[in-house]
Write an enzyme that holds these catalytic residues in place. Structure first.
Site, PDB file in Angstrom:
ATOM      1  N   SER A 155      -6.690   4.174  -7.107  1.00  0.00           N
ATOM      2  CA  SER A 155      -6.356   4.198  -5.687  1.00  0.00           C
ATOM      3  C   SER A 155      -6.338   5.635  -5.147  1.00  0.00           C
ATOM      4  O   SER A 155      -7.378   6.281  -5.082  1.00  0.00           O
ATOM      5  CB  SER A 155      -5.021   3.494  -5.447  1.00  0.00           C
ATOM      6  N   LYS A 211       9.685  -2.902  17.597  1.00  0.00           N
ATOM      7  CA  LYS A 211      10.357  -1.763  16.985  1.00  0.00           C
ATOM      8  C   LYS A 211      10.856  -2.098  15.580  1.00  0.00           C
ATOM      9  O   LYS A 211      10.928  -1.217  14.714  1.00  0.00           O
ATOM     10  CB  LYS A 211      11.531  -1.326  17.866  1.00  0.00           C
TER      11      LYS A 211
END
Length: 357
Positions: A155, A211
């Site tokens: 990765s 949020k």
């Protein structure tokens, strides 16, 4: 009784030079010796200056990594530098990896780089930061980069390996290396069921409906999932472009790239067959290749590596000091864990603490 008034005759050997001639010879001898002494002194000063210019990198600031001899010609001036990238890759200019790159940037004797990567990856920003720092140094200094993969180079670790650019035969994987895992993950956990059993509910006040996106205290809505998936997809697209820059063979064969960019981890032999690495070999092979690309050989260049400078407690006790660990730093780590973010990481567990490497 001898006549004291009789003059005394002093005879001088015909072979002995007059006293004034001896003085002149001594003066000439000391003059020549003085010139030799001055010449030797000048040569010694020039030699010391040359040594200082060549080895001044050993006298680095206390917060910078310490250079150590690794292999090849011990007394050579030119260097192949090993940059070690180990463990989870986190963000910050103060990381050990970033400081190693800075050492290379400031050392004009470095003619080539070997990236020794043993990492499952890390944050997107941290991986990208190191990648671009390496590319900048390589381009500015015209330095060849060769990769030596350790046990795991996956990765974000593989992302950094792409700093080799388009130069052929520059990525070496050890026989036991696992690599690949090309992909992006945003870890998320839903602990709302467990909290409900404990009688705990989340009731935060927010400025907008998104949020609290990514919070583990309630199930993720479809709108939130779609937004986060878009972030992952765009970041994944950028990851594949980085791979194309480091593996030019995929530029005209995107299908081949898509076939390996599934998040899967490959063995060294599998990675070689897919074109993810160039050769199976060890760090010595990578060093030899870096020297070759730099136009040097085992007799004209030395290989160095960088180590952390030991702390006082580390030197005495054989371990890094834990002084400075406080409730504030622990809270910071907890908040970092609770922050949704994307990772180039071969793991389902988000990184909670900054890696010391």
């Amino acid at each position: 009784m001898a006549d004291e008034s009789r003059p005394v005759t002093v005879t001088t050997s015909a072979q002995s030079p007059p006293p004034q001639i001896i003085v002149q010879q001594r003066s000439t001898l000391f003059g020549r010796f003085g010139k030799w002494l001055v010449a030797a002194l000048v040569i010694a000063v020039l030699f010391i200056i040359s040594l200082y210019n060549s080895y001044q990198s050993y006298f680095s600031p206390s917060d910078m990594p310490q250079e150590k001899y690794h292999s090849l010609a011990r007394l050579a001036t030119k260097k192949i530098a090993i940059i070690d990238i180990s463990g989870t890759i986190m963000e910050g200019e103060d990381s050990f990896a970033a400081k190693q790159i800075q050492r290379v940037r400031d050392d004009s004797d470095v003619v080539g780089l070997v990236l020794r990567i043993s990492s499952p990856g890390g944050t997107v920003t941290g991986s990208d930061y190191i990648y671009h720092k390496l590319r900048t140094v390589a381009e500015q200094r015209k330095l060849p980069i060769v990769v030596s993969m350790g046990s795991v180079c996956a990765s974000g670790g593989y992302y950094i390996a792409m700093a080799v650019g388009s130069q052929p035969k520059t990525i070496f994987a050890e026989p036991s290396t696992w690599t690949g895992s090309i992909g992006v993950i945003i870890p998320h956990f839903d602990v709302s069921g467990g909290l409900a059993k404990l009688g705990i509910s989340e009731d935060s006040i927010t400025s907008g409906p998104l949020k609290k996106m990514g919070t583990p205290t309630r199930p993720m809505t479809e709108a939130e999932r779609k937004i986060l998936q878009t972030l992952v997809d765009e970041t994944f697209k950028d990851f594949k472009e980085i791979v194309v820059n480091g593996r030019p063979k995929f530029k005209n064969d995107r299908a081949a790239l898509d076939a390996v960019a599934t998040g899967q981890v490959f063995t060294a032999k599998q990675a070689l067959s897919h074109g993810l690495v160039d050769q199976i070999g060890f760090v010595e092979d990578a060093i030899a290749r870096a020297a070759e690309l730099a136009g040097e050989n085992a007799e004209t260049v030395r290989c160095v590596k960088y180590e952390k400078r030991p702390s006082l407690f580390g030197s005495v006790l054989g371990a890094e000091s834990q002084v400075g660990t406080s409730s504030n730093s622990q809270l910071s780590a907890l908040l970092d864990l609770a922050t949704p973010r994307a990772y180039f990481l071969w793991s389902w567990v988000p990184a909670a603490f900054s890696n010391s490497r």
